[in-house]
Design a protein around this motif. Structure first.
Motif, short mmCIF file in Angstrom:
data_model
loop_
_atom_site.label_atom_id
_atom_site.label_comp_id
_atom_site.label_asym_id
_atom_site.label_seq_id
_atom_site.Cartn_x
_atom_site.Cartn_y
_atom_site.Cartn_z
N LYS A 1 -18.43 -3.28 24.49
CA LYS A 1 -17.31 -2.52 24.08
C LYS A 1 -17.88 -2.08 22.30
O LYS A 1 -16.75 -2.00 21.01
N ARG A 2 -18.83 -2.29 22.11
CA ARG A 2 -19.98 -2.01 20.12
C ARG A 2 -19.16 -0.41 20.19
O ARG A 2 -19.40 -0.22 21.00
N PRO A 3 -19.55 -0.70 18.38
CA PRO A 3 -19.54 0.80 18.12
C PRO A 3 -20.54 1.37 18.24
O PRO A 3 -21.56 0.22 18.04
N ARG A 4 -20.59 2.75 18.65
CA ARG A 4 -21.10 3.44 19.20
C ARG A 4 -21.66 4.40 17.53
O ARG A 4 -20.55 5.59 17.52
N LYS A 5 -22.75 4.96 17.19
CA LYS A 5 -22.71 5.86 15.91
C LYS A 5 -23.02 7.75 17.37
O LYS A 5 -23.00 7.70 17.88
N LEU A 6 -22.11 8.18 15.71
CA LEU A 6 -22.20 9.27 16.89
C LEU A 6 -23.14 10.60 16.13
O LEU A 6 -22.89 10.15 14.68
N LEU A 7 -24.09 11.19 16.31
CA LEU A 7 -24.89 12.07 16.20
C LEU A 7 -23.80 13.61 15.93
O LEU A 7 -23.68 14.35 16.40
N LEU A 8 -23.81 13.93 14.42
CA LEU A 8 -23.80 14.91 13.41
C LEU A 8 -23.86 15.28 12.27
O LEU A 8 -24.31 14.82 11.74
N HIS A 9 -23.71 16.58 12.08
CA HIS A 9 -24.13 17.23 10.84
C HIS A 9 -22.89 16.41 9.22
O HIS A 9 -22.02 16.72 9.76
N GLU A 10 -24.09 16.27 8.46
CA GLU A 10 -23.27 16.38 7.62
C GLU A 10 -22.04 16.96 7.50
O GLU A 10 -21.36 16.53 6.49
#
Length: 160
Positions: free
Chosen positions: A85-94
Motif C-alpha cells: 500500500k505504498r504511495p505511488r507517483k503519478l506521471l503527469l505534465h506540470e
C-alpha cells in the motif's frame, strides 16, 4: 506543437476498476497518467491483481501521488518485494498538475482513480478523474434512474 489527445484512452488490459467512484462522485474531467512502479509491482499487476477501491490521488510538493492503492506482493518475489500500500507517483505534465491542483483548491473537487490498465504499448496507466462528491439525495436519484433504465429495457424487450 503538442499532439492532440484522444478523447478515449487506449485501454488494452484493465487490471483494477473503481466502480463505486461513478456512484459516489460526479465525474467532471478525466486524465490519463503514467504510474511509477517497481518490477514486482508490474508483475503483480500483469497477473490481474490490484485494487483501487479505497484509493485517492493527492498533490504534494508539485507532484501527484496515488495513495492507498493496493498492489499485493508478487508471489514469486524475493526479499526485494514491494510494500503493498505504498504511495505511488503519478506521471503527469506540470501544466496538468497545476490545473488539477487549482481545481482541487478552488472548487473543492477530488482526484479519484477510475481504473488501472495497460495500454497497447504495455505501459501501466491510471485513469484519473476530477470529481465532485454527491450527497445522499443525489445517490438515491442515481439508484432510481438506474432502476428505471433497467425496467425500461425489460419492458421494451417483453413488448417490443
Amino acid at each position: 506543437m503538442a499532439r492532440p489527445q484522444n478523447s478515449v484512452f487506449d485501454k488494452f488490459k484493465t487490471v483494477a476498476e473503481n466502480r463505486k467512484a461513478r456512484f459516489d462522485y460526479y465525474i467532471e474531467d478525466k486524465f490519463e497518467a503514467g504510474i511509477a512502479l517497481t518490477g514486482t509491482e508490474v508483475k503483480s499487476l500483469r497477473f490481474g491483481e490490484g485494487s483501487i477501491a479505497e484509493s485517492f490521488a493527492e498533490i504534494r510538493g508539485g507532484e501527484c501521488w496515488l495513495v492507498n492503492a493496493n498492489v499485493p506482493e508478487f508471489s514469486h518475489g524475493n526479499r526485494f518485494n514491494h510494500t503493498p500500500k505504498r504511495p505511488r507517483k503519478l506521471l503527469l505534465h506540470e501544466r496538468e498538475i497545476s490545473r488539477l491542483q487549482g481545481a482541487v483548491e478552488r472548487k473543492g473537487m477530488t482526484l479519484v482513480p477510475l481504473s488501472i490498465y495497460f495500454n497497447s504499448r504495455g505501459r501501466a496507466k491510471v485513469e484519473l478523474a476530477l470529481a465532485k462528491g454527491k450527497n445522499a439525495a443525489d445517490k438515491r436519484q442515481t439508484i432510481k434512474d438506474r432502476d428505471w433504465k433497467r425496467d425500461q429495457a425489460r419492458i421494451m424487450r417483453d413488448h417490443g
